[in-house]
Design an enzyme around this catalytic site. Structure first.
Site, PDB file in Angstrom:
ATOM      1  N   ALA A 119      -4.712   8.558   9.275  1.00 18.06           N
ATOM      2  CA  ALA A 119      -3.868   8.303  10.437  1.00 18.06           C
ATOM      3  C   ALA A 119      -4.681   7.565  11.499  1.00 18.06           C
ATOM      4  CB  ALA A 119      -3.336   9.622  11.001  1.00 18.06           C
TER       5      ALA A 119
ATOM      6  N   SER B   9      -6.149   4.794  11.403  1.00  9.89           N
ATOM      7  CA  SER B   9      -7.375   4.177  10.889  1.00  9.89           C
ATOM      8  C   SER B   9      -7.411   2.671  11.081  1.00  9.89           C
ATOM      9  CB  SER B   9      -7.527   4.492   9.401  1.00  9.89           C
ATOM     10  OG  SER B   9      -6.455   3.903   8.668  1.00  9.89           O
ATOM     11  N   GLY B  10      -6.241   2.065  11.332  1.00 15.34           N
ATOM     12  CA  GLY B  10      -6.151   0.615  11.427  1.00 15.34           C
ATOM     13  C   GLY B  10      -5.622  -0.032  10.158  1.00 15.34           C
TER      14      GLY B  10
ATOM     15  N   SER C 194      -2.515  -0.312   8.896  1.00 12.75           N
ATOM     16  CA  SER C 194      -1.334  -1.165   9.049  1.00 12.75           C
ATOM     17  C   SER C 194      -1.697  -2.485   9.721  1.00 12.75           C
ATOM     18  CB  SER C 194      -0.248  -0.449   9.852  1.00 12.75           C
ATOM     19  OG  SER C 194       0.272   0.632   9.115  1.00 12.75           O
TER      20      SER C 194
ATOM     21  N   ALA D  38      10.185  -1.678   5.239  1.00  9.80           N
ATOM     22  CA  ALA D  38       9.997  -0.451   6.000  1.00  9.80           C
ATOM     23  C   ALA D  38      10.562   0.742   5.241  1.00  9.80           C
ATOM     24  CB  ALA D  38      10.682  -0.578   7.357  1.00  9.80           C
TER      25      ALA D  38
ATOM     26  N   ALA E 291      10.225   3.946   6.717  1.00  7.45           N
ATOM     27  CA  ALA E 291      10.437   5.000   7.714  1.00  7.45           C
ATOM     28  C   ALA E 291      11.914   5.187   8.022  1.00  7.45           C
ATOM     29  CB  ALA E 291       9.685   4.662   8.996  1.00  7.45           C
TER      30      ALA E 291
ATOM     31  N   HIS F 182       5.925  -0.598  15.950  1.00  3.45           N
ATOM     32  CA  HIS F 182       5.578  -1.427  14.799  1.00  3.45           C
ATOM     33  C   HIS F 182       6.361  -2.745  14.818  1.00  3.45           C
ATOM     34  CE1 HIS F 182       2.761   0.478  12.004  1.00  3.45           C
ATOM     35  NE2 HIS F 182       3.207   1.639  12.457  1.00  3.45           N
TER      36      HIS F 182
ATOM     37  N   ARG G 144       5.130  -7.315  15.362  1.00  2.00           N
ATOM     38  CA  ARG G 144       5.412  -8.432  14.451  1.00  2.00           C
ATOM     39  C   ARG G 144       6.188  -9.511  15.196  1.00  2.00           C
ATOM     40  NH1 ARG G 144       6.926  -3.868  11.531  1.00  2.00           N
ATOM     41  NH2 ARG G 144       9.114  -4.440  11.581  1.00  2.00           N
TER      42      ARG G 144
END
Length: 168
Positions: free
Chosen positions: A10, A12-13, A15, A33, A35, A49, A53
């Site tokens: 979690a 961590s970078g 994505s 996606a 989610a 998120h 983009r």
């Protein structure tokens, strides 16, 4: 086409790293996606998120039928960024889907995809043993899924503290 498996804990970078790799590919980016916004906090996470983009990105929602989404949207001039595998697994568990069959389908979809596919997943097995059966089952399912997708993909990268470590 090649495929990339990006794993990390979690925050961590992972994505951010995966998105940068997708953008650097020069291919038309699609974000798949997994989610679902079941609560206000998740709604905020999804919006964050999306804000990261730019207009080049098209979004495809695939909370359950991820293999179909990959097959339907893969193209030689396109990169598919799937974020994330562990949310997809949670969705499958909640829907009481057959996990092994779903992973078989996902592996086939990734291996057969035209264009670049990048899968993002959480490393959930390096912490403490969960105190309840559902959480232990999720940890186990995620571990098995991560192993299978790392084996299927051409490249695997672990991201820790924002730094990528090539595993494969």
């Amino acid at each position: 086409m090649p495929s990339l498996f990006v794993i990390g804990g979690a925050r961590s970078g992972k994505s951010r790293y995966a998105q940068q790799r997708a953008e650097d590919s020069g291919l038309a980016p699609r974000y798949i996606a997994t989610a679902q916004a079941f609560d206000a906090e998740m709604t905020v996470r999804i919006a964050r998120h999306q804000a990261e983009r730019d207009a080049r990105w098209q979004t495809v929602d695939a909370p359950l039928d991820l293999p179909h989404a990959i097959a339907a949207h893969a193209a030689p001039d396109r990169v598919l960024l799937v974020d994330c595998l562990t949310l997809w697994l949670s969705n499958l568990m909640l829907a009481e889907r057959h996990m092994a069959a779903a992973l078989d389908d996902l592996g086939q979809a990734v291996a057969g995809a035209a264009g670049l596919v990048i899968l993002v997943s959480n490393e959930v097995g390096q912490g403490i043993v969960p105190d309840n059966a559902l959480a232990r089952r999720f940890r186990d399912e995620a571990g098995w899924a991560n192993q299978r997708m790392a084996a299927v993909c051409d490249e695997a990268v672990l991201v820790c503290a924002g730094l990528p470590l090539k595993l494969k």
